[in-house]
Design an enzyme around this catalytic site. Sequence first.
Site, PDB file in Angstrom:
ATOM      1  N   ASP A  78      -6.819  -6.419   3.979  1.00  0.00           N
ATOM      2  CA  ASP A  78      -6.172  -5.103   3.987  1.00  0.00           C
ATOM      3  C   ASP A  78      -6.267  -4.442   5.358  1.00  0.00           C
ATOM      4  O   ASP A  78      -7.361  -4.166   5.851  1.00  0.00           O
ATOM      5  CB  ASP A  78      -6.860  -4.226   2.921  1.00  0.00           C
ATOM      6  N   GLY A  79      -5.088  -4.173   5.940  1.00  0.00           N
ATOM      7  CA  GLY A  79      -5.023  -3.392   7.172  1.00  0.00           C
ATOM      8  C   GLY A  79      -4.344  -4.134   8.309  1.00  0.00           C
ATOM      9  O   GLY A  79      -4.794  -5.213   8.690  1.00  0.00           O
ATOM     10  N   GLY A  80      -3.244  -3.584   8.799  1.00  0.00           N
ATOM     11  CA  GLY A  80      -2.558  -4.175   9.951  1.00  0.00           C
ATOM     12  C   GLY A  80      -1.882  -5.499   9.659  1.00  0.00           C
ATOM     13  O   GLY A  80      -1.637  -6.295  10.575  1.00  0.00           O
ATOM     14  N   HIS A  94      -8.045   1.058  -4.472  1.00  0.00           N
ATOM     15  CA  HIS A  94      -9.040   0.877  -3.411  1.00  0.00           C
ATOM     16  C   HIS A  94      -9.742   2.212  -3.180  1.00  0.00           C
ATOM     17  O   HIS A  94      -9.177   3.133  -2.594  1.00  0.00           O
ATOM     18  CB  HIS A  94      -8.301   0.394  -2.150  1.00  0.00           C
ATOM     19  N   MET A 104     -12.099   4.516  -1.367  1.00  0.00           N
ATOM     20  CA  MET A 104     -12.862   4.748  -0.139  1.00  0.00           C
ATOM     21  C   MET A 104     -13.555   6.096  -0.320  1.00  0.00           C
ATOM     22  O   MET A 104     -13.217   7.098   0.331  1.00  0.00           O
ATOM     23  CB  MET A 104     -11.910   4.741   1.065  1.00  0.00           C
ATOM     24  N   GLY A 132       1.083  -1.888   4.107  1.00  0.00           N
ATOM     25  CA  GLY A 132       1.728  -0.594   3.938  1.00  0.00           C
ATOM     26  C   GLY A 132       2.904  -0.460   4.868  1.00  0.00           C
ATOM     27  O   GLY A 132       4.052  -0.650   4.473  1.00  0.00           O
ATOM     28  N   SER A 133       2.615  -0.189   6.162  1.00  0.00           N
ATOM     29  CA  SER A 133       3.680   0.041   7.142  1.00  0.00           C
ATOM     30  C   SER A 133       4.660  -1.122   7.216  1.00  0.00           C
ATOM     31  O   SER A 133       5.875  -0.903   7.291  1.00  0.00           O
ATOM     32  CB  SER A 133       3.091   0.253   8.536  1.00  0.00           C
ATOM     33  N   PHE A 193      -6.960   4.926   7.695  1.00  0.00           N
ATOM     34  CA  PHE A 193      -5.581   5.227   8.059  1.00  0.00           C
ATOM     35  C   PHE A 193      -4.710   3.976   8.021  1.00  0.00           C
ATOM     36  O   PHE A 193      -5.198   2.879   8.332  1.00  0.00           O
ATOM     37  CB  PHE A 193      -5.518   5.833   9.468  1.00  0.00           C
ATOM     38  N   GLY A 194      -3.449   4.164   7.671  1.00  0.00           N
ATOM     39  CA  GLY A 194      -2.475   3.083   7.763  1.00  0.00           C
ATOM     40  C   GLY A 194      -1.976   2.958   9.190  1.00  0.00           C
ATOM     41  O   GLY A 194      -2.301   3.786  10.048  1.00  0.00           O
ATOM     42  N   GLY A 195      -1.198   1.924   9.450  1.00  0.00           N
ATOM     43  CA  GLY A 195      -0.521   1.782  10.733  1.00  0.00           C
ATOM     44  C   GLY A 195      -1.392   1.335  11.894  1.00  0.00           C
ATOM     45  O   GLY A 195      -0.985   1.468  13.042  1.00  0.00           O
ATOM     46  N   MET A 243      -9.025   8.206  -0.856  1.00  0.00           N
ATOM     47  CA  MET A 243      -9.953   8.574   0.230  1.00  0.00           C
ATOM     48  C   MET A 243     -10.490   9.974  -0.013  1.00  0.00           C
ATOM     49  O   MET A 243      -9.752  10.850  -0.464  1.00  0.00           O
ATOM     50  CB  MET A 243      -9.232   8.534   1.576  1.00  0.00           C
ATOM     51  N   MET A 278     -11.790  -5.755   4.781  1.00  0.00           N
ATOM     52  CA  MET A 278     -10.977  -4.830   5.582  1.00  0.00           C
ATOM     53  C   MET A 278     -10.680  -5.478   6.928  1.00  0.00           C
ATOM     54  O   MET A 278     -11.588  -5.928   7.627  1.00  0.00           O
ATOM     55  CB  MET A 278     -11.720  -3.506   5.813  1.00  0.00           C
ATOM     56  N   HIS A 304      -0.988  -1.373  -4.348  1.00  0.00           N
ATOM     57  CA  HIS A 304      -2.270  -0.972  -3.760  1.00  0.00           C
ATOM     58  C   HIS A 304      -2.292   0.546  -3.587  1.00  0.00           C
ATOM     59  O   HIS A 304      -1.417   1.134  -2.926  1.00  0.00           O
ATOM     60  CB  HIS A 304      -2.421  -1.666  -2.408  1.00  0.00           C
ATOM     61  N   ASP A 308      -4.601   3.679  -2.264  1.00  0.00           N
ATOM     62  CA  ASP A 308      -5.763   4.025  -1.447  1.00  0.00           C
ATOM     63  C   ASP A 308      -6.264   5.417  -1.796  1.00  0.00           C
ATOM     64  O   ASP A 308      -5.534   6.398  -1.638  1.00  0.00           O
ATOM     65  CB  ASP A 308      -5.386   3.977   0.037  1.00  0.00           C
ATOM     66  N   SER A 353       0.844  -1.201   0.000  1.00  0.00           N
ATOM     67  CA  SER A 353       0.000   0.000   0.000  1.00  0.00           C
ATOM     68  C   SER A 353       0.874   1.244   0.000  1.00  0.00           C
ATOM     69  O   SER A 353       1.647   1.492   0.941  1.00  0.00           O
ATOM     70  CB  SER A 353      -0.903   0.002   1.239  1.00  0.00           C
TER      71      SER A 353
HETATM   72  C1  DX5 Z   1      -6.573   1.722   5.189  1.00  0.00           C
HETATM   73  C2  DX5 Z   1      -6.061   1.326   3.830  1.00  0.00           C
HETATM   74  C3  DX5 Z   1      -4.946   0.354   3.847  1.00  0.00           C
HETATM   75  C4  DX5 Z   1      -3.715   0.841   4.582  1.00  0.00           C
HETATM   76  C5  DX5 Z   1      -2.916  -0.328   5.016  1.00  0.00           C
HETATM   77  O1  DX5 Z   1      -7.794   2.368   5.058  1.00  0.00           O
HETATM   78  O2  DX5 Z   1      -7.102   0.728   3.056  1.00  0.00           O
HETATM   79  O3  DX5 Z   1      -4.621  -0.064   2.527  1.00  0.00           O
HETATM   80  O4  DX5 Z   1      -2.908   1.673   3.791  1.00  0.00           O
HETATM   81  O5  DX5 Z   1      -1.842   0.132   5.758  1.00  0.00           O
HETATM   82  P1  DX5 Z   1      -1.176  -0.741   6.927  1.00  0.00           P
HETATM   83  O6  DX5 Z   1      -0.602  -1.961   6.267  1.00  0.00           O
HETATM   84  O7  DX5 Z   1      -0.155   0.179   7.467  1.00  0.00           O
HETATM   85  O8  DX5 Z   1      -2.276  -1.093   7.897  1.00  0.00           O
HETATM   86 ZN    ZN Z   2      -6.511  -0.153   1.114  1.00  0.00          ZN
END
Ligand code: DX5
Ligand code: ZN
Length: 215
Positions: free
Chosen positions: A174-176, A65, A67, A196-197, A142-144, A36, A136, A32, A34, A7
């Site tokens: 997707d996420g964490g 993606h 959002m 992502g992170s 948000f990431g992280g 938003m 999800m 990926h 994102d 991401s």
């Molecule tokens: C959150 C995004 C994810 C996010 C994932 O709304 O859809 O794609 O960037 O980031 P990490 O891997 O840091 O949770």
């Molecule tokens: Zn995403």
Amino acid sequence: MAIVSPSLLAADFSALGKEIQTVASAGAEYIHIDVMDGEFVPNITVGPCVIAGVRPCTDAVFDVHLMIREPIRYVKEFVKSGADILTVHYEACSDPAETLRAIRSDGIRAAISIKPKTPPHLIRDLLPLCDMVLVMTVEPGFGGQKLIPETLDSIRETARMRNEIGAQFFIEADGGITAENAPALVRAGADVLVAGSAIFRAPDPAAVIRTMKNC
Ligand code: DX5
Ligand code: ZN
């Protein structure tokens, strides 16, 4: 083997092209992105002009993606920008079926996403219109964040429905997601892992991608 979709939200935005090339040459088949809108989720990121700007940097699959509320309004623009897969949120569409059909009729892959608290059975009738389902594993925006363990049940339930109707769509989580929790997600039924992170903040992103791919 899983498909890894780094991401860009966690990438260095001053060097996006280079970041994409780094993860693609490390074995990431998808990228990926994102999008938003500050309405469906409380954050604003990038739009079609940024996607079009980095499109020439790689042949990797652009996994976009969305959002955003009523994404049907922007399908054509995102297709034109170079998206290969367009994911829309079930919760953000007044007519999800029509939205998925609009994406496919523009010649690219269509995917539906559900937030952690949305029960997968609600998208059952939409599955024949989907090339992918994005579950999800955190609240979008948000990431992280830390992965919500209950979302593994949604992945299992989605995989069960896929078997039941004999469909072929991919399941994306997707996420964490980290190298540590990735194997459990794949065991639950995920084919594509977004991270992502865990990738861009790692000292050796290529090693994380390899570990995730092999689980
Ligand atoms: C959150 C995004 C994810 C996010 C994932 O709304 O859809 O794609 O960037 O980031 P990490 O891997 O840091 O949770
Ligand atoms: Zn995403």
